[in-house]
Each structure stands twice: as C-alpha cells, then as structure tokens.
Design an enzyme around this catalytic site. Structure first.
Site, PDB file in Angstrom:
ATOM      1  N   TRP A   9       3.217  -0.267  74.197  1.00  0.00           N
ATOM      2  CA  TRP A   9       2.853  -0.774  73.122  1.00  0.00           C
ATOM      3  C   TRP A   9       2.470  -2.378  73.338  1.00  0.00           C
ATOM      4  O   TRP A   9       1.499  -2.702  72.799  1.00  0.00           O
ATOM      5  CB  TRP A   9       3.560  -0.659  71.906  1.00  0.00           C
ATOM      6  CG  TRP A   9       2.896  -1.409  70.407  1.00  0.00           C
ATOM      7  CD1 TRP A   9       2.192  -0.562  69.664  1.00  0.00           C
ATOM      8  CD2 TRP A   9       3.265  -2.563  70.097  1.00  0.00           C
ATOM      9  NE1 TRP A   9       1.975  -1.479  68.574  1.00  0.00           N
ATOM     10  CE2 TRP A   9       2.528  -2.610  68.919  1.00  0.00           C
ATOM     11  CE3 TRP A   9       3.993  -3.699  70.571  1.00  0.00           C
ATOM     12  CZ2 TRP A   9       2.661  -3.803  68.016  1.00  0.00           C
ATOM     13  CZ3 TRP A   9       4.168  -4.875  69.650  1.00  0.00           C
ATOM     14  CH2 TRP A   9       3.358  -5.061  68.698  1.00  0.00           C
ATOM     15  N   HIS A  10       3.202  -3.075  73.976  1.00  0.00           N
ATOM     16  CA  HIS A  10       3.155  -4.353  74.359  1.00  0.00           C
ATOM     17  C   HIS A  10       1.958  -4.865  75.097  1.00  0.00           C
ATOM     18  O   HIS A  10       1.304  -5.904  75.054  1.00  0.00           O
ATOM     19  CB  HIS A  10       4.335  -4.851  74.843  1.00  0.00           C
ATOM     20  CG  HIS A  10       5.599  -5.099  73.687  1.00  0.00           C
ATOM     21  ND1 HIS A  10       6.581  -4.190  73.139  1.00  0.00           N
ATOM     22  CD2 HIS A  10       5.763  -6.353  73.175  1.00  0.00           C
ATOM     23  CE1 HIS A  10       7.197  -4.800  72.383  1.00  0.00           C
ATOM     24  NE2 HIS A  10       6.827  -5.832  72.096  1.00  0.00           N
ATOM     25  N   GLY A  11       1.567  -3.763  75.987  1.00  0.00           N
ATOM     26  CA  GLY A  11       0.462  -4.226  76.813  1.00  0.00           C
ATOM     27  C   GLY A  11       0.274  -3.205  77.965  1.00  0.00           C
ATOM     28  O   GLY A  11       0.966  -2.210  78.342  1.00  0.00           O
TER      29      GLY A  11
END
Length: 479
Positions: free
Chosen positions: A325-327
């Site tokens: 989700w973060h990247g």
C-alpha cells in the site's frame, strides 16, 4: 497545497472566518463551503485530478443508495464488488501500472528474454491511497449494514474530500466522520485553542525535527558507500525520527485543523517509539491504516482464529499488503514482511496483546525491563525503516551490512549535535505527555498563563530558527 506553505497560511484563515462568521447559521452552507475549500485545497496541486476524487465519491454515493434499496444478497454483493473494482482499479492503475510492467520485464530477463515494455508517464495523484480507503470503508460498512447510507450528497462529498486529512490521513471511517456533517456545529473557543496547540506541535515535529533530520538522512543514505558503519547508524536513526516527525506531525496538523471547524478525528499516532514490542508498536503507529486492514482484511480472512498456518498466513498477508500500500517498490514489500517476522513469534506465543496500557503508567520513568524492551523494539524498527528509505533491496542490504561492520566502532563522520539535543528535548516532552492524545495537550496546563505562553513562544521560535531553507514535502504525500 502543503500545510507548511504560505498558500495554506492564507487559505486556512479565510476558510475559518467564512465558515464561522459568514455561513455559521446554515449547516448546508457550511458543508458546501468545506466541499469547495477541499477541492480548492486539492486542486491547488493539480486541478486535473479533481475528476478522480469526484468520480470515486459519486460512484460510492450511488452504490450506497442502491445497497439501501437492494434486498437480494447476490446483487448486493455485486454492488460491493463494483465499488471495490472501481476504486482499487483506479488506485492500481495510477500507483502500480509501471511497477508491474517493470517487474514483468525483469522476470523475463532472468531467462534471457528481452521485452520492450509499454510504460506510461503516469503521475501519482496525491492522497489517492488515503481517500480510496476512506470511501471504500463507507461502501463496505453500508453493505454489512453497519451504517445507513446517506441521501445527503453534499455531506458525503465533504466526508470524502475533507481537506485537513484528505491527502495523508488519518483514514477516517464513515461511521465516525460522516455523521459529524449532519450535526450543527457550534463555535467553542476552548476547542479552537486546543486545535491550535496540536497544530503548533505538529509543525514543530515537521519543521524542527523531520525536516532537519531529512537533511542529514538524505545525505547519508544517498552516499552510503562513503560512510562508516557508525555514520550509517546515525543516518538510520535520523530517518527513524524523520518519518515519525513528518507523518505524526501531519496527523497532528490535520486533527488540530479539523478541531478548528468543530470536527473530531481519530488519533493516528500514540507515541509508538515508547512501545515495548512490535505488536504494541503497530497498535500505536498509523492507527487508522492498521485498524483499517484489521477490520476489512485481517478479520474477514479469519484473523487469529484457526491453526498456526492460518495465523501465520493472515499475518503475512496483512503486513505485506500494508507494505505494498505504501508504494510500488519491492522495498516496501520486504519492509512489511520483516515486520510480519517480528510480529509472528508474539502472536504464536499469545503475547501480542501483552502491552495494552501506557508504559510506566504509574511512574515517571520506565523500569529496567520496560527500558530494555523499548530499546530493543526501537532497534528492530530502525532496521525496518532502512528498507522503507532505501531505493532498492540491494541498497538496503548493503546499508545494513555497512552498519554491522567493524567501522561501527569509528567516530561518525556526521555529528549533528544540535539536532540530537533537539531530538532528546522533543522525546522528553513526548514522554511527559505520553498519556495524552498529543504531547502538549495538557503540558504545563496547571502552570501560570505566563509560563504556558513562554513555552509556546519557545516552540514558535524554534520553528522559525530551525526552519529549512528548502521546503520539504511530507513523506506520505507520495503514498
């Protein structure tokens, strides 16, 4: 529009005055103003992407209304999947398209096959990960009949686009934030003062701590092969404080700004670096995301029920998805997997809920066991943040290898003494206020007004003195 910009310094007072002193008597006008202000705030970055947030909002508003009418389970599930596919489809395209294409090409190159990929010059819309999850929570809760769908489209648009927390959270649940748009909001001086204090502390975290840590951390990480292990350790520790000051600072500004307009957002950070194990850390770090994954992914998968394999599988899934989700980078996946490896022994030993209370709850200082537990947890966290910050997995591994080399015994080439003093003072204030929602909520409240204002003036002076010459974006804007 950045919180730490002149634009926002002009924007916020204009919206505040208009909100409380021009349209105060009409709730619908207040909500409409917030929608307009939020779209201006978001469109200031790139007005073209307003169409995405408006489209996502209208899709889920319409699906919510259809779910209210539809009684057939199969058709209700179809509506839910339509919302999930549309929202995650947009998120996947803008955030992960080139990542999957590049990964596909690299996988084939291992077998000697060369492929010319068709990548696109895709700009990642700011905040898409946050508002996508926020609007999805509405549809899921309506589908599960945990929440009644709204007929008030203005309130719903305001809920999705609410500018204080639009681009980097906290990720609010519809069950908490949406009803607040239905109720008349009264101006309370005490809430405004409280909001301003939290905003002030947020700016201190961001400008004094995070931005100054970034200056040194960026230099060390970008030239890691030139430094000794001790300097690399300094860089890792400084990034650890950078990301905390940056993201929790944003959350403080967002929550404080929301309070200026009569809204109460959920706490997003609860002093995570005072955690005694990784399980406690994840109950205190980015709480809105952790609980989102818990409620909408972990529990539906079976949670910690079932056998050992089920527990391990579900834990890895939630941490790896959280990392992804973060990247769009494998470093984030490894970061999530490493946190899962830290967490699983606690889960299997049934010690993942051992520390539900505040550390040193009945004393001013931690005992030896608490102190060593916090130190160990902090050290493990520092290692994971190296993967979060590194450009590639290879870079992260070489960085960690460099830390644990003989050169760790050398005197660091980079010695930011003044910054380290500020970090110690900052964490001391955080420790004193660890039982509150934010560190200075009741700090010196029992002291005279003169002492309290002296403290606030010192904080403001430090913000101006240590403000970076170059404006630093918030780290989580890229997610």
């Amino acid at each position: 529009m950045l919180f730490n910009s002149i634009d926002f310094a002009l924007f916020l007072p204009i919206v505040f005055v208009t909100y409380w002193f021009v349209v105060q008597k009409r709730l619908k006008f207040q909500n409409a103003l917030l929608v307009i202000a939020s779209y201006v705030f978001y469109g200031w970055w790139d007005y073209r992407f307003l169409s995405l947030i408006i489209f996502s909002s209208l899709v889920d508003y319409t699906i919510g209304k259809q779910l209210k009418k539809e009684k057939i389970p199969s058709k209700r599930k179809l509506l839910l999947w339509l919302s999930i596919i549309v929202n995650l489809g947009l998120l996947g395209f803008f955030k992960y398209y080139n990542f999957f294409v590049d990964s596909f090409v690299e996988a084939f190159s291992l077998f000697g096959n060369k492929i010319t990929p068709n990548t696109l010059n895709i700009i990642l819309p700011v905040g898409i990960s946050f508002y996508t999850f926020q609007t999805l929570s509405y549809t899921i809760d309506v589908y599960k009949k945990h929440l009644k769908p709204t007929d008030d489209i203005i309130s719903f648009l305001a809920f999705v686009s609410f500018f204080p927390q639009l681009v980097a959270g906290p990720i609010e649940r519809a069950s908490n934030l949406l009803p607040q748009f239905y109720r008349k909001r009264e101006f309370h001086y005490s809430k405004v003062v409280d909001g301003c204090k939290q905003i002030l502390w947020g700016f201190f975290k961001k400008i004094v701590i995070a931005d100054n840590c970034a200056t040194y951390a960026n230099t060390i990480f970008n030239n890691s092969e030139d430094y000794s292990g001790s300097t690399l350790l300094v860089g890792a520790v400084l990034f650890t404080f950078q990301i905390y000051g940056d993201f929790s600072g944003y959350s403080d500004i967002a929550i404080g700004t929301s309070r200026l307009f009569g809204f109460n957002l959920k706490q997003n950070f609860a002093f995570p670096y005072f955690s005694r194990d990784i399980a406690e850390f994840w109950r205190r770090w980015h709480i809105s995301l952790s609980t989102w994954f818990r409620d909408y992914l972990y529990i539906p998968l079976g949670g910690s029920r079932g056998g050992i394999w089920t527990k391990v599988r579900n834990t890895f899934i939630i941490f790896i998805v959280s990392g992804f989700w973060h990247g769009a980078n494998w470093t984030f996946v490894v970061w999530g997997g490493l946190n899962a490896l830290y967490f699983i022994p606690l889960l299997l030993a049934k010690k993942n809920r051992s520390h539900l209370n505040v550390v040193a709850q009945n004393s001013n200082l931690p005992n030896f066991k608490e102190f060593t537990s916090m130190l160990l947890t902090f050290g493990l966290t520092v290692i994971t943040w190296v993967f979060f910050r590194a450009e590639t997995i290879g870079h992260a591994l070489s960085y960690i290898k460099g830390i644990f080399s003989v050169s760790i015994l050398k005197i660091p080439e980079v010695r930011p003494t003044n910054l380290l003093v500020l970090i110690v003072l900052f964490m001391s204030v955080e420790w004193i206020g660890r039982k509150q929602e934010y560190a200075i909520e009741t700090f010196w409240l029992k002291k005279t007004r003169g002492l309290r204002w002296a403290f606030y003036m010192i904080v403001i002076a430090l913000i101006f003195i240590f403000s970076s010459e170059s404006q630093q974006d918030f780290i989580y804007f890229q997610f």
